[in-house]
Design an enzyme around this catalytic site. Structure first.
Site, PDB file in Angstrom:
ATOM      1  N   LYS A 280       0.871  -1.185   0.000  1.00  0.00           N
ATOM      2  CA  LYS A 280       0.000   0.000   0.000  1.00  0.00           C
ATOM      3  C   LYS A 280       0.904   1.230   0.000  1.00  0.00           C
ATOM      4  CE  LYS A 280      -3.424   2.582   2.770  1.00  0.00           C
ATOM      5  NZ  LYS A 280      -4.409   2.555   3.869  1.00  0.00           N
ATOM      6  N   ASP A 285      -2.643  10.038   4.100  1.00  0.00           N
ATOM      7  CA  ASP A 285      -4.055   9.674   4.167  1.00  0.00           C
ATOM      8  C   ASP A 285      -4.799  10.668   5.056  1.00  0.00           C
ATOM      9  OD1 ASP A 285      -6.503   8.478   4.162  1.00  0.00           O
ATOM     10  OD2 ASP A 285      -5.912   6.714   5.346  1.00  0.00           O
ATOM     11  N   LYS A 292     -10.465  12.604   8.138  1.00  0.00           N
ATOM     12  CA  LYS A 292     -10.111  12.068   9.455  1.00  0.00           C
ATOM     13  C   LYS A 292     -10.147  13.182  10.493  1.00  0.00           C
ATOM     14  CE  LYS A 292      -6.861   8.396   8.129  1.00  0.00           C
ATOM     15  NZ  LYS A 292      -7.583   7.252   8.698  1.00  0.00           N
ATOM     16  N   ASP A 303       1.317   5.890   5.794  1.00  0.00           N
ATOM     17  CA  ASP A 303       0.385   5.031   5.051  1.00  0.00           C
ATOM     18  C   ASP A 303       0.998   4.432   3.777  1.00  0.00           C
ATOM     19  OD1 ASP A 303      -2.036   3.880   5.505  1.00  0.00           O
ATOM     20  OD2 ASP A 303      -3.207   5.371   4.403  1.00  0.00           O
ATOM     21  N   ASP A 362     -12.162   7.283   3.249  1.00  0.00           N
ATOM     22  CA  ASP A 362     -11.023   6.955   4.120  1.00  0.00           C
ATOM     23  C   ASP A 362     -10.664   5.468   4.063  1.00  0.00           C
ATOM     24  OD1 ASP A 362      -9.009   7.352   5.911  1.00  0.00           O
ATOM     25  OD2 ASP A 362     -10.297   7.477   7.685  1.00  0.00           O
ATOM     26  N   GLU A 364      -9.524   3.974   1.653  1.00  0.00           N
ATOM     27  CA  GLU A 364      -8.911   4.143   0.326  1.00  0.00           C
ATOM     28  C   GLU A 364      -7.863   3.079   0.015  1.00  0.00           C
ATOM     29  OE1 GLU A 364      -7.764   5.477   2.970  1.00  0.00           O
ATOM     30  OE2 GLU A 364      -5.634   5.067   2.735  1.00  0.00           O
ATOM     31  N   ARG A 366      -7.800  -0.177   0.393  1.00  0.00           N
ATOM     32  CA  ARG A 366      -8.315  -1.347  -0.317  1.00  0.00           C
ATOM     33  C   ARG A 366      -8.662  -1.006  -1.764  1.00  0.00           C
ATOM     34  NH1 ARG A 366     -13.091  -1.959   3.994  1.00  0.00           N
ATOM     35  NH2 ARG A 366     -11.485  -0.904   5.214  1.00  0.00           N
TER      36      ARG A 366
HETATM   37  N1  BES Z   1      -4.622   4.262   6.733  1.00  0.00           N
HETATM   38  C1  BES Z   1      -5.780   3.925   7.464  1.00  0.00           C
HETATM   39  C2  BES Z   1      -5.544   2.818   8.486  1.00  0.00           C
HETATM   40  C3  BES Z   1      -4.570   3.096   9.600  1.00  0.00           C
HETATM   41  C4  BES Z   1      -5.020   3.447  10.847  1.00  0.00           C
HETATM   42  C5  BES Z   1      -3.212   2.934   9.405  1.00  0.00           C
HETATM   43  C6  BES Z   1      -4.141   3.668  11.873  1.00  0.00           C
HETATM   44  C7  BES Z   1      -2.322   3.148  10.437  1.00  0.00           C
HETATM   45  C8  BES Z   1      -2.788   3.512  11.677  1.00  0.00           C
HETATM   46  C9  BES Z   1      -6.884   3.471   6.519  1.00  0.00           C
HETATM   47  O1  BES Z   1      -6.859   4.009   5.250  1.00  0.00           O
HETATM   48  C10 BES Z   1      -8.189   3.863   7.129  1.00  0.00           C
HETATM   49  O2  BES Z   1      -8.400   5.027   7.301  1.00  0.00           O
HETATM   50  N2  BES Z   1      -9.013   2.879   7.443  1.00  0.00           N
HETATM   51  C11 BES Z   1     -10.293   3.114   8.044  1.00  0.00           C
HETATM   52  C12 BES Z   1     -11.312   2.248   7.344  1.00  0.00           C
HETATM   53  C13 BES Z   1     -12.743   2.587   7.662  1.00  0.00           C
HETATM   54  C14 BES Z   1     -13.076   3.959   7.129  1.00  0.00           C
HETATM   55  C15 BES Z   1     -13.641   1.565   7.048  1.00  0.00           C
HETATM   56  C16 BES Z   1     -10.189   2.748   9.511  1.00  0.00           C
HETATM   57  O3  BES Z   1      -9.472   1.802   9.850  1.00  0.00           O
HETATM   58  O4  BES Z   1     -10.791   3.435  10.331  1.00  0.00           O
HETATM   59 ZN    ZN Z   2      -4.982   4.616   4.581  1.00  0.00          ZN
HETATM   60 ZN    ZN Z   3      -7.883   5.903   5.152  1.00  0.00          ZN
END
Ligand code: BES
Ligand code: ZN
Ligand code: ZN
Length: 512
Positions: A280, A285, A292, A303, A362, A364, A366
């Site tokens: 990734k 992000d 966020k 990220d 967010d 993103e 996947r």
């Molecule tokens: N990059 C984040 C995940 C992340 C969180 C990485 C903390 C490192 C530390 C990812 O893109 C994300 O924001 N995921 C969301 C998904 C949700 C919106 C379905 C999440 O985990 O809250």
């Molecule tokens: Zn992310």
């Molecule tokens: Zn994200």
């Protein structure tokens, strides 16, 4: 720091600090080098240890002066813990603890031995490899962005030379091979750490692609990479469009920085296997329009840690020249809420024709990985492994000290688990639980990019990736937790990026 293995008696080395080890529960009488030191000091070592109540607990250290009775100025005794718990990772942590003891003692020249050699069958190669990794990984600091005022901090430590003594020349030779392997792996890990620690202002998608080019520059021909060849293909947004990577492109639309696709190939002649590693690569992000909260955004430069692991691995591969064909793939994008950003409610079409309903911009990672995995699958490798800082839910489930492992193939999962055990990069397998596919069913498209709120978010994210891989044996590592640490949990990992995955993947390839 220069690090070496010397065919010498440790007590004969003139140094600031000589570190001897002591297992827990073996009584106060020293053995090995400790016994030699004790003899030279007329039993003072044993006496000090008894007085201090030193028990040999793992990582416990005790330092005292020698008053010139041996060549070392000071002796440190380090606890090696219980013999039954000794393994390669213990040796790695001891290497790191020795560095910490030397830092505290302001020692420039440090001598020690190969600790725990032979205990629980940990051989000379493994001991030296692990200890060297521990030393070099704990010595890492990220200083690229300190201004002139903090220039004195640019010295990582005061340690200038670190030697491990072994009098048996055959053991010493094997140890040296292990040490050399560790130097390559630690340097590749620290390179990945640098990439992740670099702020997003200085690590845009283009910058990430430049790093891939730099790795290859000067060593692309078969002769320069041993029998193998190392090449990189960088595709700009236009080419990505031609390749139908519209899912990844849509994530990048809200940013001023255009997406870029990177495909690294290492192809040795007569390779026995073909492995694709996908990372990734979201250089920042923000969450996009599903913005966020400020606090969650603070560390989102990390990220792209998956892509950093891919680049770190290729740095190691260029040196180690394994007999495996390896493809490294990442689609670098920045997730921002600009005027042209993709929106909640949009439907985007991935490279394989599948339509994705975007319900949270967010989620993103996947969406970008969908295209990256399709691209990797088109290469028809034997195995695909992806690494992604994919979900906060994985951090909730497993904490910051381990990655989540998902796999469609038990043998592959076992191999990765074994490699992780060897390198000390912890992981835990979680299920690709088919009934949760319900969570990602869309009413208007083939799939949606969010799961069910508060319910196995790391599993639904992994399940989302599955159809883009197809039938190829696949493993997914959710590295959101262990990519970056703000509180030290291992002595070989200082604050910040950890370089998680580089050594794990290198070990996996080595053991194939
Ligand atoms: N990059 C984040 C995940 C992340 C969180 C990485 C903390 C490192 C530390 C990812 O893109 C994300 O924001 N995921 C969301 C998904 C949700 C919106 C379905 C999440 O985990 O809250
Ligand atoms: Zn992310
Ligand atoms: Zn994200």
């Amino acid at each position: 720091m220069t690090i070496d293995i010397l065919q010498k008696d440790a007590t004969s080395i003139a140094c600031d600090l000589l570190v001897v080890g002591r297992f827990e529960g073996v009584g106060s009488r020293a053995s090995g080098v400790g016994a030699d030191v004790d003899k030279a000091l007329n039993g003072a070592l044993t006496q000090f240890i008894e007085q201090d109540g030193f028990e040999g607990k793992f990582g416990q250290t005790f330092v005292f002066p020698t008053f010139g009775n041996v060549k070392a100025k000071r002796i440190a005794v380090i606890g090696l813990g219980e013999k039954k718990s000794w393994n390669a990772d213990a040796a790695r942590k001891i290497g790191a603890h020795v560095v910490k003891a030397a830092e505290r003692a302001n020692a420039a020249k440090v001598a020690t031995v190969l600790h725990g050699l032979g205990i629980n069958n940990v051989d000379a190669y493994t001991t030296a490899e692990a200890m060297t990794e521990g030393v070099l990984l704990s010595d890492y600091r990220f200083h690229a962005f300190h201004g002139t005022k903090r220039s004195e901090e640019k010295k990582p430590t005061r340690i200038a030379t670190f030697v491990m003594c072994e009098t048996d020349s055959r053991i010493g030779k094997r140890a040296k091979d292990g040490m050399k392997m560790a130097e390559v792996l630690a340097s590749a890990t620290c390179y990945a750490r640098d990439l992740v620690n670099t702020p997003s202002s200085h690590m845009t998608p283009k910058d990430l692609a430049e790093e891939a080019k730099k790795l290859v520059a000067g060593r692309s021909s078969r002769r320069e990479v041993g029998m193998g060849s190392l090449v990189v293909k960088v595709m700009d947004a236009k080419e990505m469009e031609k390749k139908k990577m519209n899912a990844a492109l849509s994530v990048g639309r809200g940013s001023q920085h255009e997406p870029v696709a990177v495909h690294l190939t290492y192809a040795p002649r007569g390779a026995k296997k073909k492995i694709a590693i996908v990372g990734k690569a979201v250089t920042f992000d923000s969450g996009g329009l599903s913005l966020k909260p400020a606090d969650s955004m603070m560390t989102m430069k990390i990220d792209m840690a998956g892509a950093a692991a891919v680049l770190g691995l290729f740095k190691a591969i260029a040196e180690l020249k394994p007999n495996v064909e390896v493809h490294g793939v990442f689609l670098a994008v920045e997730n921002m809420p600009g005027g042209n950003a993709y929106r909640p409610g949009d439907v985007v079409t991935a490279k394989n024709g599948m339509t994705i309903e975007i319900l949270n911009t967010d989620a993103e990672g996947r969406v970008t990985l969908a295209d990256a995995l399709c691209y990797a699958a088109d290469l028809k490798p034997d195995v695909i492994i992806d690494l992604a800082t994919l979900t906060g839910a994985c951090v909730v489930a497993l904490g910051e000290d381990m990655a989540g492992l998902f796999s469609s193939n038990d043998k592959l999962a076992q191999k990765l688990t074994n490699a992780a055990h060897e390198t000390g990069e912890e992981l835990w397998q979680l299920p690709l639980f088919a009934p949760y596919e319900e969570h990602i069913k869309s009413k208007i498209a083939d799939i949606k990019n969010t799961g069910q709120r508060g319910s196995a978010g790391t599993i639904s994210a992994a399940l989302f990736l599955k159809p883009f891989v197809g039938d190829i044996p696949w493993a997914h590592l959710d590295i959101a937790g262990p990519s970056y640490i703000e509180r030290e949990s291992r002595p070989d990992q200082p604050y910040g990026a950890t370089g998680y995955g580089v050594r794990l993947l290198a070990k996996y390839l080595e053991r194939l």
